[in-house]
Design a protein around this motif. Sequence first.
Motif, PDB file in Angstrom:
ATOM      1  N   SER A 261       2.314   5.248  -1.964  1.00  0.00           N
ATOM      2  CA  SER A 261       2.299   5.599  -3.437  1.00  0.00           C
ATOM      3  C   SER A 261       3.541   5.020  -3.921  1.00  0.00           C
ATOM      4  O   SER A 261       2.966   5.604  -5.335  1.00  0.00           O
ATOM      5  CB  SER A 261       2.277   7.412  -2.975  1.00  0.00           C
ATOM      6  N   THR A 262       4.447   4.632  -3.070  1.00  0.00           N
ATOM      7  CA  THR A 262       5.521   4.110  -4.358  1.00  0.00           C
ATOM      8  C   THR A 262       5.173   2.734  -4.554  1.00  0.00           C
ATOM      9  O   THR A 262       5.294   2.345  -5.622  1.00  0.00           O
ATOM     10  CB  THR A 262       6.915   3.497  -3.635  1.00  0.00           C
TER      11      THR A 262
ATOM     12  N   ASP B 126       6.407  -3.650  -1.177  1.00  0.00           N
ATOM     13  CA  ASP B 126       5.797  -2.736  -0.581  1.00  0.00           C
ATOM     14  C   ASP B 126       6.244  -1.565  -0.128  1.00  0.00           C
ATOM     15  O   ASP B 126       7.544  -1.662  -0.570  1.00  0.00           O
ATOM     16  CB  ASP B 126       5.446  -3.294   0.946  1.00  0.00           C
ATOM     17  N   GLY B 127       5.768  -0.855   0.506  1.00  0.00           N
ATOM     18  CA  GLY B 127       6.927   1.035   0.718  1.00  0.00           C
ATOM     19  C   GLY B 127       6.925   0.548   2.239  1.00  0.00           C
ATOM     20  O   GLY B 127       6.856  -0.488   2.813  1.00  0.00           O
ATOM     21  N   ALA B 128       7.868   1.808   2.484  1.00  0.00           N
ATOM     22  CA  ALA B 128       8.280   1.797   4.364  1.00  0.00           C
ATOM     23  C   ALA B 128       8.321   3.558   4.101  1.00  0.00           C
ATOM     24  O   ALA B 128       8.215   3.578   3.351  1.00  0.00           O
ATOM     25  CB  ALA B 128       9.239   0.916   4.265  1.00  0.00           C
ATOM     26  N   ASP B 129       7.849   3.659   5.711  1.00  0.00           N
ATOM     27  CA  ASP B 129       7.803   5.099   6.439  1.00  0.00           C
ATOM     28  C   ASP B 129       9.800   5.484   6.627  1.00  0.00           C
ATOM     29  O   ASP B 129       9.726   6.594   6.501  1.00  0.00           O
ATOM     30  CB  ASP B 129       7.692   5.446   7.412  1.00  0.00           C
TER      31      ASP B 129
ATOM     32  N   CYS C 234      -1.691   1.326   6.413  1.00  0.00           N
ATOM     33  CA  CYS C 234      -1.948  -0.082   5.823  1.00  0.00           C
ATOM     34  C   CYS C 234      -1.812  -1.668   6.569  1.00  0.00           C
ATOM     35  O   CYS C 234      -1.339  -2.660   5.606  1.00  0.00           O
ATOM     36  CB  CYS C 234      -2.484  -0.745   4.615  1.00  0.00           C
TER      37      CYS C 234
ATOM     38  N   GLY D 279       3.958   1.391   8.286  1.00  0.00           N
ATOM     39  CA  GLY D 279       2.478   1.852   9.172  1.00  0.00           C
ATOM     40  C   GLY D 279       1.452   2.994   8.620  1.00  0.00           C
ATOM     41  O   GLY D 279       0.318   3.953   8.732  1.00  0.00           O
ATOM     42  N   GLY D 280       2.611   4.224   7.739  1.00  0.00           N
ATOM     43  CA  GLY D 280       2.025   5.687   7.622  1.00  0.00           C
ATOM     44  C   GLY D 280       0.770   5.280   7.050  1.00  0.00           C
ATOM     45  O   GLY D 280       0.139   6.815   6.739  1.00  0.00           O
ATOM     46  N   GLY D 281       0.616   4.494   6.157  1.00  0.00           N
ATOM     47  CA  GLY D 281      -0.720   4.408   5.609  1.00  0.00           C
ATOM     48  C   GLY D 281      -1.585   3.333   5.960  1.00  0.00           C
ATOM     49  O   GLY D 281      -2.795   3.596   5.619  1.00  0.00           O
TER      50      GLY D 281
ATOM     51  N   LYS E 251      13.484   7.886   2.819  1.00  0.00           N
ATOM     52  CA  LYS E 251      13.452   7.022   3.416  1.00  0.00           C
ATOM     53  C   LYS E 251      14.494   6.301   4.581  1.00  0.00           C
ATOM     54  O   LYS E 251      14.329   5.787   5.267  1.00  0.00           O
ATOM     55  CB  LYS E 251      12.414   5.619   3.305  1.00  0.00           C
TER      56      LYS E 251
ATOM     57  N   SER F 102      -0.065  -1.150  -0.315  1.00  0.00           N
ATOM     58  CA  SER F 102       0.154  -0.375  -0.030  1.00  0.00           C
ATOM     59  C   SER F 102       0.802   1.491   0.530  1.00  0.00           C
ATOM     60  O   SER F 102       1.970   1.042   0.016  1.00  0.00           O
ATOM     61  CB  SER F 102      -0.896  -0.343   1.317  1.00  0.00           C
TER      62      SER F 102
HETATM   63  O1  DER Z   1       2.111   2.177   5.305  1.00  0.00           O
HETATM   64  C1  DER Z   1       3.161   1.410   4.956  1.00  0.00           C
HETATM   65  O2  DER Z   1       3.584   1.200   5.362  1.00  0.00           O
HETATM   66  C2  DER Z   1       3.470   2.124   3.371  1.00  0.00           C
HETATM   67  O3  DER Z   1       3.741   1.438   2.929  1.00  0.00           O
HETATM   68  C3  DER Z   1       3.334   3.440   3.390  1.00  0.00           C
HETATM   69  O4  DER Z   1       3.145   4.209   4.443  1.00  0.00           O
HETATM   70  C4  DER Z   1       3.896   3.629   2.951  1.00  0.00           C
HETATM   71  O5  DER Z   1       3.922   4.494   2.007  1.00  0.00           O
HETATM   72  P1  DER Z   1       5.269   5.481   0.585  1.00  0.00           P
HETATM   73  O6  DER Z   1       5.092   5.162  -0.831  1.00  0.00           O
HETATM   74  O7  DER Z   1       3.340   6.200  -0.244  1.00  0.00           O
HETATM   75  O8  DER Z   1       6.185   6.211   1.477  1.00  0.00           O
END
Ligand code: DER
Length: 260
Positions: free
Chosen positions: A32-33, A117-120, A135, A131-133, A157, A30
């Motif tokens: 934007s990346t 997946d992405g990460a904060d 999800c 968890g920033g999103g 990041k 989840s």
């Molecule tokens: O919630 C998350 O862990 C998501 O991966 C998210 O935080 C990453 O968001 P971004 O790709 O928009 O920075």
Amino acid sequence: TGIEAAKQRAAFKAVDDHFSPTYRYIGIGSGSTVVYVVQAIAAKGRAITDRQIFVPTGDQSKQLIIEAGLPLGSIDSLPPVETSQTQMGGVTALNVATGLQDLGLKGKRQSLDVAFDGADEIDEDLNCIKGGGACLFQEKLVATSAKKFVVVADYRKLQPRLLTGWKTIPIEISRLSAPKIKRELITLGSTDPSIRQGGSAKAGPVVTDNGMWIIDAPFPPLILQSDLKGHDKGDGEHGTWEVHNLGRRIKRIVGVFEVG
Ligand code: DER
């Protein structure tokens, strides 16, 4: 902008390096990346992607898969893990928030071939804050069901240690447990854990895709990498969810996870 271009470059490289036409089940994260990850996969063409099943990590991720015309699956409809060859790790951590036990599945017999997946925030040991999103629950479910977990992130990041740029640890909780979890987080050294509010998007707390709430717990950057090294990384691809604060070994599912 520079950041969007960086996200796109990272995503296309991650897919070039870690996506294979032979893969059957692919987890999609989840944020934007990961949008660019789906773009890169869809660009492989229907001849490849139509033979695969894409498993989402929440409503936004599900929309991404559908809009890209990729075959949609779900985490609860995958083939069972072949537990005969899979060495069940002990209980690696009790998820205080949702009461689930997080069994550290070792071994490569996971249902998904890969998950992106992405990460904060990410540190040099590939520990991540997620968890920033909001999800992170389904992201965790998918990440721990994958043979290979690929985190895609732009240069902002990467930090020498977690909680440098991103100041809080997100936790998904059942709303009834909020007062208890907040008290526990304060005893664990969090300064002011707060329930994430919807702001102008929604009066009151953010409600996740699973009908839960999010607590954002500020912690000082006291997570010592050496502490994290001490725990079992299982098959070397997935660690466990642990937060070490002031050297005390605290096992919590708090959105920090270590990828080997
Ligand atoms: O919630 C998350 O862990 C998501 O991966 C998210 O935080 C990453 O968001 P971004 O790709 O928009 O920075």
